[in-house]
Write an enzyme that holds these catalytic residues in place. Structure first.
Site, PDB file in Angstrom:
ATOM      1  N   LYS A  75       0.840  -1.197   0.000  1.00 29.94           N
ATOM      2  CA  LYS A  75       0.000   0.000   0.000  1.00 29.94           C
ATOM      3  C   LYS A  75       0.877   1.249   0.000  1.00 29.94           C
ATOM      4  O   LYS A  75       2.016   1.222   0.460  1.00 29.94           O
ATOM      5  CB  LYS A  75      -0.941   0.021   1.205  1.00 29.94           C
ATOM      6  CG  LYS A  75      -0.254   0.122   2.554  1.00 29.94           C
ATOM      7  CD  LYS A  75      -1.268   0.139   3.687  1.00 29.94           C
ATOM      8  CE  LYS A  75      -0.589   0.313   5.052  1.00 29.94           C
ATOM      9  NZ  LYS A  75       0.089   1.616   5.210  1.00 29.94           N
ATOM     10  N   LYS A 104       0.871   0.013   9.955  1.00 31.52           N
ATOM     11  CA  LYS A 104       2.002   0.528   9.192  1.00 31.52           C
ATOM     12  C   LYS A 104       1.734   1.986   8.814  1.00 31.52           C
ATOM     13  O   LYS A 104       0.590   2.424   8.709  1.00 31.52           O
ATOM     14  CB  LYS A 104       2.227  -0.306   7.932  1.00 31.52           C
ATOM     15  CG  LYS A 104       2.567  -1.770   8.208  1.00 31.52           C
ATOM     16  CD  LYS A 104       3.934  -1.918   8.849  1.00 31.52           C
ATOM     17  CE  LYS A 104       4.296  -3.371   9.078  1.00 31.52           C
ATOM     18  NZ  LYS A 104       3.581  -3.989  10.197  1.00 31.52           N
ATOM     19  N   ASP A 105       2.811   2.716   8.583  1.00 32.25           N
ATOM     20  CA  ASP A 105       2.718   4.142   8.288  1.00 32.25           C
ATOM     21  C   ASP A 105       1.863   4.405   7.054  1.00 32.25           C
ATOM     22  O   ASP A 105       1.891   3.628   6.086  1.00 32.25           O
ATOM     23  CB  ASP A 105       4.110   4.731   8.058  1.00 32.25           C
ATOM     24  CG  ASP A 105       5.015   4.576   9.268  1.00 32.25           C
ATOM     25  OD1 ASP A 105       5.530   3.471   9.468  1.00 32.25           O
ATOM     26  OD2 ASP A 105       5.175   5.553  10.009  1.00 32.25           O
ATOM     27  N   ARG A 106       1.153   5.525   7.093  1.00 31.32           N
ATOM     28  CA  ARG A 106       0.328   5.910   5.946  1.00 31.32           C
ATOM     29  C   ARG A 106       1.179   6.530   4.841  1.00 31.32           C
ATOM     30  O   ARG A 106       1.072   6.139   3.672  1.00 31.32           O
ATOM     31  CB  ARG A 106      -0.759   6.896   6.391  1.00 31.32           C
ATOM     32  CG  ARG A 106      -1.600   7.412   5.227  1.00 31.32           C
ATOM     33  CD  ARG A 106      -2.682   8.371   5.690  1.00 31.32           C
ATOM     34  NE  ARG A 106      -3.450   8.878   4.558  1.00 31.32           N
ATOM     35  CZ  ARG A 106      -4.449   9.742   4.658  1.00 31.32           C
ATOM     36  NH1 ARG A 106      -4.817  10.196   5.859  1.00 31.32           N
ATOM     37  NH2 ARG A 106      -5.084  10.144   3.587  1.00 31.32           N
TER      38      ARG A 106
END
Length: 365
Positions: A75, A104-106
Site C-alpha cells: 500500500k 504501518k505508516d500511511r
C-alpha cells in the site's frame, strides 16, 4: 510522523505530556532525553512516499492450507485500517474477520500481511482486487489467523534529503546507534494527534470520561502505559543506565518475552558482559496489576520516577491490566547507509516488533 523537515524538536513535541491536573505542571513540556546528546543535523524525510519503505517480517510463511486466507499487500498513502475495511468489503465478510499483525505508516510504501477468516472452499481471486487502491502481491491459506503483535519485526529503507550538518559527526552517530542501540521509546504515533489520546486516557482513568467503545478504550490505556514507560526510560537515560544493568533489574533475553532478575553483585561481570553484547537488555514497566517489580537500586529508581503518577497507575490496575516489561534498549540489525548525493543519504535497518523507526531517527536528527 508528518512529512517535511525532520528534527529532534519535532519528535519531542509529539512526545510531551498534555496538561492535566493529575500531572505535576513541570512535566507538561518535558522532552525525552537523548542517549548521545541532542543531534545537530537536519534533513527532509518523506518528501515522497517512496522515501519511507517498510516491509513486515512475520518470521514464517503461510502454510498453504487452513481456513484463514493470507494476503500479502503493498500500500501507498493508505492507513492499515482502511485496507482492512476494504478487504472485508470485497471478501463480503464482517470487519472482525480481517486481521493484521501491526499498523504501518500511511505516508510510506509498506508491505504487510492481512488474514481473512474464510472457512470452506471460498477463494479470494485476483479479480476481486483489480480496482483496489493497493496491490495484493500474493495469496495463501494458513491454519491460524494473524494476531496483533504476531510478527518478528520490520525492515526499513529511508531516504533523507537536504541534509544539513557535519557528515563526520553524523556518521559517528550512525555508528553509535548501530553498535550500541537507542532508547526504545514509544513513538509519537502511540499518543494520537498532538498527544490527544493521553488527554483522553487521563480523563477516562480519573473517572471524568466514560468510554464505551472497546477499541478506543484499549488505545487510551495503551497510550498511558506507553507514556509511563517512556518516563521511566527518560530517567534511565538521564542516569546513563538505559543500556546498562542496575542491581535489581528485570532483564529480558533479546528476541524473547521472558524476564529474569539481576539480584546478586557476584553476577555483575557476567550480566554486564551479556548486556554489552546485546544478548540481554534492562526493561521498564507497562503498568498494570503488579505481579513482580525490580528490586534494590533499580526498584528505587523506578518507584521514585513513577511516584507522581500513583493515581493513574492505580486506575490502570483497576482495569484489570497485568503488568508486563519492555526492553529499554533497541538494537537495529543490518543497519547500513550510503550517500546518494552530497545532501541525500539512504538508511536501511531492521527493528524488532514494537520498536519505532522514529525513536531511532530522533537520535540522528
Amino acid at each position: 510522523m508528518s512529512r517535511g523537515d525532520f528534527s529532534s524538536e519535532d519528535v519531542n513535541r509529539s512526545n510531551r505530556v498534555v496538561s492535566h491536573s493529575s500531572l505535576p505542571s513541570e512535566l507538561y513540556d518535558q522532552p525525552l532525553s537523548f542517549a548521545y546528546g541532542k543531534p545537530s543535523a537536519r534533513a527532509q524525510i518523506r518528501t515522497h512516499d517512496a522515501d519511507f519503505q517498510v516491509v513486515e517480517d512475520l518470521g514464517y510463511e503461510p502454510s498453504g492450507e487452513g481456513e484463514h486466507y493470507f494476503l500479502w499487500v503493498e500500500k501507498e498513502g493508505l492507513n492499515t485500517e482502511f485496507v482492512a475495511e476494504d478487504i472485508a468489503r470485497r471478501a463480503n465478510v464482517q470487519r472482525k474477520s480481517v486481521s493484521y499483525a501491526g499498523m504501518k505508516d500511511r505516508h510510506a510504501i509498506t508491505r504487510q500481511w492481512f488474514s481473512v477468516h474464510l472457512p470452506g472452499k471460498t477463494e479470494l481471486t485476483e479479480a476481486l482486487f483489480e480496482d483496489a487502491s493497493y496491490q495484493v502481491l500474493s495469496r495463501s491459506r494458513h491454519l491460524k489467523k494473524l494476531h496483533t503483535g504476531s510478527l518478528h519485526g520490520n525492515h526499513f529503507k529511508l531516504v533523507l534529503r537536504e541534509f544539513q550538518g557535519d557528515r563526520g559527526e553524523f556518521e559517528q552517530r550512525l555508528e553509535q546507534v548501530r553498535n550500541d542501540g537507542f532508547p526504545n521509546y514509544f513513538g509519537e504515533q502511540r499518543f494520537g494527534f498532538n498527544g490527544g489520546n493521553l488527554e483522553l486516557a487521563q480523563a477516562m482513568l480519573l473517572g471524568e470520561k466514560r468510554v464505551r467503545n472497546r477499541h478506543k478504550r484499549g488505545l487510551y490505556l495503551s497510550a498511558m502505559r506507553s507514556w509511563l514507560f517512556n518516563w521511566v526510560l527518560h530517567a534511565r537515560v538521564n542516569d546513563q543506565c538505559w543500556n546498562k544493568p542496575v542491581l535489581g533489574d528485570l532483564l529480558s533475553l533479546d528476541g524473547s518475552g521472558s524476564n529474569f532478575p539481576y539480584l546478586s553483585p557476584q553476577e555483575s561481570d557476567d550480566v554486564e558482559g551479556r548486556v554489552q553484547q546485546g544478548v540481554i537488555h534492562p526493561t521498564g514497566p507497562l503498568w498494570g496489576e503488579p505481579s513482580y517489580h525490580p528490586l534494590f537500586k533499580a526498584g528505587r529508581l523506578e518507584a521514585d520516577c513513577l511516584k507522581p503518577f500513583e493515581s493513574l497507575m492505580l486506575a490502570l490496575e483497576s482495569f484489570g491490566l497485568s503488568v508486563s516489561r519492555r526492553s529499554l534498549r533497541a538494537i537495529p540489525r543490518d543497519m547500513a547507509w550510503r550517500w546518494l548525493d552530497d545532501d541525500v543519504v539512504e538508511l536501511s535497518f531492521y527493528l524488532p516488533k514494537g520498536s519505532y523507526a522514529t525513536s531511532l531517527m530522533r537520535e540522528l536528527f
